[in-house]
Design a protein around this motif. Structure first.
Motif, PDB file in Angstrom:
ATOM      1  N   ALA A 450      68.167  40.374  53.757  1.00  0.00           N
ATOM      2  CA  ALA A 450      67.681  39.408  52.759  1.00  0.00           C
ATOM      3  C   ALA A 450      68.738  39.180  51.678  1.00  0.00           C
ATOM      4  CB  ALA A 450      66.384  39.921  52.136  1.00  0.00           C
ATOM      5  N   ALA A 451      69.399  40.254  51.261  1.00  0.00           N
ATOM      6  CA  ALA A 451      70.427  40.132  50.223  1.00  0.00           C
ATOM      7  C   ALA A 451      71.608  39.314  50.741  1.00  0.00           C
ATOM      8  CB  ALA A 451      70.896  41.525  49.791  1.00  0.00           C
ATOM      9  N   GLN A 452      71.977  39.545  52.009  1.00  0.00           N
ATOM     10  CA  GLN A 452      73.092  38.785  52.595  1.00  0.00           C
ATOM     11  C   GLN A 452      72.733  37.305  52.720  1.00  0.00           C
ATOM     12  OE1 GLN A 452      73.409  41.206  56.127  1.00  0.00           O
ATOM     13  NE2 GLN A 452      75.319  42.162  55.440  1.00  0.00           N
ATOM     14  N   ALA A 453      71.487  37.042  53.094  1.00  0.00           N
ATOM     15  CA  ALA A 453      71.054  35.643  53.226  1.00  0.00           C
ATOM     16  C   ALA A 453      71.058  34.952  51.866  1.00  0.00           C
ATOM     17  CB  ALA A 453      69.652  35.588  53.848  1.00  0.00           C
ATOM     18  N   ALA A 454      70.638  35.663  50.828  1.00  0.00           N
ATOM     19  CA  ALA A 454      70.621  35.088  49.475  1.00  0.00           C
ATOM     20  C   ALA A 454      72.052  34.820  48.991  1.00  0.00           C
ATOM     21  CB  ALA A 454      69.899  36.032  48.512  1.00  0.00           C
ATOM     22  N   GLU A 455      72.954  35.727  49.322  1.00  0.00           N
ATOM     23  CA  GLU A 455      74.357  35.560  48.926  1.00  0.00           C
ATOM     24  C   GLU A 455      74.937  34.319  49.618  1.00  0.00           C
ATOM     25  OE1 GLU A 455      78.460  35.462  49.364  1.00  0.00           O
ATOM     26  OE2 GLU A 455      77.293  36.204  51.065  1.00  0.00           O
ATOM     27  N   SER A 456      74.634  34.184  50.892  1.00  0.00           N
ATOM     28  CA  SER A 456      75.117  33.040  51.659  1.00  0.00           C
ATOM     29  C   SER A 456      74.579  31.731  51.076  1.00  0.00           C
ATOM     30  CB  SER A 456      74.689  33.198  53.120  1.00  0.00           C
ATOM     31  OG  SER A 456      74.811  31.985  53.808  1.00  0.00           O
ATOM     32  N   GLN A 457      73.292  31.753  50.758  1.00  0.00           N
ATOM     33  CA  GLN A 457      72.629  30.573  50.176  1.00  0.00           C
ATOM     34  C   GLN A 457      73.315  30.147  48.871  1.00  0.00           C
ATOM     35  OE1 GLN A 457      68.626  31.717  49.445  1.00  0.00           O
ATOM     36  NE2 GLN A 457      67.754  29.984  50.537  1.00  0.00           N
ATOM     37  N   ALA A 458      73.568  31.141  48.021  1.00  0.00           N
ATOM     38  CA  ALA A 458      74.180  30.845  46.716  1.00  0.00           C
ATOM     39  C   ALA A 458      75.583  30.270  46.900  1.00  0.00           C
ATOM     40  CB  ALA A 458      74.230  32.120  45.880  1.00  0.00           C
ATOM     41  N   ARG A 459      76.319  30.832  47.833  1.00  0.00           N
ATOM     42  CA  ARG A 459      77.700  30.397  48.069  1.00  0.00           C
ATOM     43  C   ARG A 459      77.750  28.973  48.616  1.00  0.00           C
ATOM     44  NH1 ARG A 459      79.580  31.538  52.674  1.00  0.00           N
ATOM     45  NH2 ARG A 459      78.486  33.515  52.879  1.00  0.00           N
ATOM     46  N   ARG A 460      76.738  28.600  49.418  1.00  0.00           N
ATOM     47  CA  ARG A 460      76.760  27.277  50.047  1.00  0.00           C
ATOM     48  C   ARG A 460      76.016  26.212  49.232  1.00  0.00           C
ATOM     49  NH1 ARG A 460      73.801  27.331  54.347  1.00  0.00           N
ATOM     50  NH2 ARG A 460      72.937  29.390  53.994  1.00  0.00           N
ATOM     51  N   ALA A 461      75.426  26.627  48.113  1.00  0.00           N
ATOM     52  CA  ALA A 461      74.568  25.692  47.362  1.00  0.00           C
ATOM     53  C   ALA A 461      75.319  24.430  46.929  1.00  0.00           C
ATOM     54  CB  ALA A 461      73.974  26.402  46.151  1.00  0.00           C
ATOM     55  N   LYS A 462      76.522  24.592  46.440  1.00  0.00           N
ATOM     56  CA  LYS A 462      77.270  23.430  45.918  1.00  0.00           C
ATOM     57  C   LYS A 462      77.665  22.456  47.044  1.00  0.00           C
ATOM     58  CE  LYS A 462      79.903  21.095  42.928  1.00  0.00           C
ATOM     59  NZ  LYS A 462      79.965  19.848  43.676  1.00  0.00           N
ATOM     60  N   PRO A 463      78.371  22.952  48.099  1.00  0.00           N
ATOM     61  CA  PRO A 463      78.698  21.994  49.173  1.00  0.00           C
ATOM     62  C   PRO A 463      77.446  21.383  49.824  1.00  0.00           C
ATOM     63  CG  PRO A 463      79.348  24.244  49.793  1.00  0.00           C
ATOM     64  CD  PRO A 463      78.999  24.268  48.338  1.00  0.00           C
ATOM     65  N   MET A 464      76.385  22.176  49.930  1.00  0.00           N
ATOM     66  CA  MET A 464      75.162  21.619  50.535  1.00  0.00           C
ATOM     67  C   MET A 464      74.551  20.543  49.637  1.00  0.00           C
ATOM     68  SD  MET A 464      73.181  24.703  52.522  1.00  0.00           S
ATOM     69  CE  MET A 464      71.874  23.635  53.148  1.00  0.00           C
ATOM     70  N   GLY A 465      74.626  20.762  48.334  1.00  0.00           N
ATOM     71  CA  GLY A 465      74.100  19.765  47.398  1.00  0.00           C
ATOM     72  C   GLY A 465      74.835  18.437  47.540  1.00  0.00           C
ATOM     73  N   ASP A 466      76.155  18.534  47.665  1.00  0.00           N
ATOM     74  CA  ASP A 466      76.951  17.309  47.826  1.00  0.00           C
ATOM     75  C   ASP A 466      76.641  16.621  49.150  1.00  0.00           C
ATOM     76  OD1 ASP A 466      78.070  17.918  45.421  1.00  0.00           O
ATOM     77  OD2 ASP A 466      79.913  18.810  46.265  1.00  0.00           O
ATOM     78  N   ALA A 467      76.560  17.428  50.216  1.00  0.00           N
ATOM     79  CA  ALA A 467      76.301  16.851  51.544  1.00  0.00           C
ATOM     80  C   ALA A 467      74.894  16.258  51.607  1.00  0.00           C
ATOM     81  CB  ALA A 467      76.482  17.923  52.620  1.00  0.00           C
ATOM     82  N   ARG A 468      73.993  16.813  50.851  1.00  0.00           N
ATOM     83  CA  ARG A 468      72.621  16.301  50.821  1.00  0.00           C
ATOM     84  C   ARG A 468      72.588  14.868  50.293  1.00  0.00           C
ATOM     85  NH1 ARG A 468      66.987  17.790  49.981  1.00  0.00           N
ATOM     86  NH2 ARG A 468      66.039  15.738  49.949  1.00  0.00           N
ATOM     87  N   LYS A 469      73.477  14.593  49.335  1.00  0.00           N
ATOM     88  CA  LYS A 469      73.497  13.221  48.777  1.00  0.00           C
ATOM     89  C   LYS A 469      73.860  12.206  49.851  1.00  0.00           C
ATOM     90  CE  LYS A 469      74.620  14.809  44.189  1.00  0.00           C
ATOM     91  NZ  LYS A 469      75.794  15.484  43.627  1.00  0.00           N
ATOM     92  N   LEU A 470      74.830  12.591  50.680  1.00  0.00           N
ATOM     93  CA  LEU A 470      75.208  11.693  51.780  1.00  0.00           C
ATOM     94  C   LEU A 470      74.051  11.570  52.768  1.00  0.00           C
ATOM     95  CD1 LEU A 470      77.156   9.978  53.458  1.00  0.00           C
ATOM     96  CD2 LEU A 470      78.197  12.094  54.326  1.00  0.00           C
ATOM     97  N   TYR A 471      73.409  12.703  53.070  1.00  0.00           N
ATOM     98  CA  TYR A 471      72.265  12.673  53.979  1.00  0.00           C
ATOM     99  C   TYR A 471      71.198  11.698  53.464  1.00  0.00           C
ATOM    100  CZ  TYR A 471      67.890  13.638  56.232  1.00  0.00           C
ATOM    101  OH  TYR A 471      66.706  13.455  56.896  1.00  0.00           O
ATOM    102  N   ASP A 472      70.905  11.781  52.170  1.00  0.00           N
ATOM    103  CA  ASP A 472      69.845  10.933  51.605  1.00  0.00           C
ATOM    104  C   ASP A 472      70.150   9.444  51.817  1.00  0.00           C
ATOM    105  OD1 ASP A 472      68.327  13.081  50.829  1.00  0.00           O
ATOM    106  OD2 ASP A 472      69.057  13.099  48.758  1.00  0.00           O
ATOM    107  N   ARG A 473      71.429   9.108  51.711  1.00  0.00           N
ATOM    108  CA  ARG A 473      71.807   7.695  51.932  1.00  0.00           C
ATOM    109  C   ARG A 473      71.673   7.331  53.411  1.00  0.00           C
ATOM    110  NH1 ARG A 473      77.570   7.831  50.004  1.00  0.00           N
ATOM    111  NH2 ARG A 473      77.681   5.597  50.443  1.00  0.00           N
TER     112      ARG A 473
END
Ligand SMILES: [Zn+2]
Length: 502
Positions: A450-473
């Motif tokens: 669970a701790a490793q998954a949370a760490e991974s999530q936090a690390r990918r939050a920024k690039p995923m946020g940016d990619a999400r904007k493209l997805y939404d379009r």
């Protein structure tokens, strides 16, 4: 000095007999990773054999997940209203920023869930972008071996992007988006087959086997499909592909090939007994006959098919055509669990909502056989797993008969499929080794996971946020265009009801 193969003996348990619909008291002798003998209670065992107490336990063969995607586990529950086409559009968003550790971690999460829920082997179609790598495949295989789940790991590959594969879709995108989705393009297919060949040539894992997965036929050029066919034949491994999963795919196939997808793949020589169709919701009668005649398999994923709005597969039609049917959960980004009990239950229920003719309904015995023997055949392991019998690997699930799911036990076949939800899984053995005992997974520290998954999530939050904007379009275009394509008339209809205009 040769090492002595250890014996163990399971005493006091009841063994599921599907034909007789009974739980029969037996003892089971295991030599190393293989079942040596099954006999009456009190069965003789060599001196020093470890004794496993199975009183109040129902033993059934480890379930086999015939179709999943290891990388999907980090995307569990990420989104709600995804059609298959929107999910494919989202793949960049979902997969962005993943390191080798993330590939390992995602596979590990799925393997842990499957074992805890009574599944001992899986066919995992694992995508890496823009092409598979020996390092990535090895990281995922290492996760499976460490957790203790058997796996057929198939690099999921393509050489045509989703936007190029759906006729007319690219033209529908505004120029700015056309430019952006250029980055979605895969590596040239020769580089991809080169990587797969490299992995196949020197594969060190014992309980994880490789296969080849041209992801969706029209996402692959014919030359690429043919090279996948030849690789599978040369290295004697399986081929797995998403065929006729959605109506959009079938329409795209007719536009591109002038035939069904299965007919096209058969023409190219891919449809053999080493071939597994994932989903096959929109296979027609001729397709099913084609698959049955060639000894091919279908991995049926009723949960995913409902979740993505793809419709209801005609499993009775498949069985009548002698297609081997396995049952899968599909990836956690579209199911969103890895529970094969639930998948079996849905396989039964999905057949039963299709009409009032009970003869066409899938029986619980058929669903259970599909999730064991059928899956084993799809994985190319028919002589090794899927049954509790002498000569087979000791992959055994021990259900707690004192769990509320089993009070009382009336018919074990009906109850495994219709009542059991994984909660009565007490212990799980894979290859003679206990990996789950008293509801605890012995091979993984879940708090650390669970701790490793949370760490991974936090690390990918920024690039995923940016990619999400493209997805939404992109969602606005794909979400309008693809349902439009699905309105085209077709000779079969697999949607669950006619409340939508289609
Ligand atoms: Zn899939």
């Amino acid at each position: 000095m040769a090492t002595k193969i250890p014996y163990s003996v399971i005493r006091g348990g009841k063994l599921l007999d599907i034909d007789r619909r009974k739980a029969v008291p037996v003892d089971i002798l295991i030599k190393g990773d293989t079942i040596a003998e099954i006999g009456r209670p009190g069965l003789a065992a060599p001196e020093g054999a470890a004794v496993i107490d199975a009183r109040h336990r129902l033993m059934h063969p480890g379930l086999i997940n015939a179709h999943t995607h290891g990388p999907g586990n980090l995307a569990k529950g990420l989104y709600d209203r995804w059609s298959l086409e929107l999910l494919l559009t989202a793949s960049q968003w979902v997969g962005i920023g993943r390191t080798l550790d993330d590939k390992y971690l995602s596979a590990k999460i799925g393997a842990a869930e499957m074992l805890l829920k009574g599944c001992t082997a899986a066919y995992d179609l694992a995508a890496e972008f823009p092409l598979p790598s020996v390092e990535g495949l090895s990281a995922m295989a290492k996760a499976y071996e460490e957790v203790g789940l058997r796996c057929v790991l198939a690099p999921m590959v393509a050489d045509i992007s989703f936007f190029d594969a759906i006729p007319g879709l690219m033209d529908r995108l505004p120029a700015s988006l056309q430019k952006e989705v250029e980055s979605f393009r895969y590596a040239p297919w020769k580089a991809t087959t080169g990587q797969i060949k490299k992995a196949l040539r020197k594969w060190p894992f014992e309980t994880v086997h490789l296969a080849v997965a041209p992801t969706i036929p029209h996402h692959c050029s014919d030359a690429f499909l043919i090279s996948c066919r030849d690789l599978a034949k040369d290295y004697d491994v399986g081929i797995h592909s998403h065929v006729a999963e959605s109506k959009v795919q079938v329409i795209a196939g007719f536009k591109r090939y002038g035939s069904t997808l299965a007919a096209h793949m058969d023409k190219l020589g891919l449809v053999t007994d080493r071939f597994t169709v994932a989903h096959g919701v929109w296979l027609d009668d001729d397709d099913m006959k084609r698959l049955g005649d060639r000894g091919a398999s279908v991995a049926h994923n009723p949960g995913s098919n409902m979740r993505l709005g793809n419709g209801l597969a005609d499993v009775r039609g498949m069985l009548n055509a002698r297609v081997n049917v396995g049952i899968g959960t599909d990836g956690a980004s579209c199911s969103d669990n890895q529970n094969v009990y639930e998948a079996m239950r849905l396989a039964s229920f999905a057949s039963k909502v299709q009409g009032p003719d009970t003869e066409r309904w899938v029986t619980t015995a058929e669903a259970l056989r599909a999730a064991t023997e059928g899956g084993a055949r799809a994985l190319g392991l028919a002589k090794q797993i899927g049954k509790i019998a002498p000569g087979y690997k000791a992959d055994i699930v021990f259900l707690d008969l004192h769990h509320i799911n089993w009070i009382p036990m009336n018919d074990p076949v009906n109850q495994i499929v219709h009542t059991e939800d994984g909660n009565a899984v007490h212990s799980v053995m894979v290859g003679g080794r206990m990996v789950v005992e008293d509801r605890k997974l012995l091979t993984v520290d879940l708090a650390k996971l669970a701790a490793q998954a949370a760490e991974s999530q936090a690390r990918r939050a920024k690039p995923m946020g940016d990619a999400r904007k493209l997805y939404d379009r992109l969602e606005k275009v794909v979400g309008a265009f693809c349902p439009g394509l699905a309105k085209a008339p077709l000779h079969i209809d697999r949607f669950g009801a006619s409340h939508h205009d289609h």
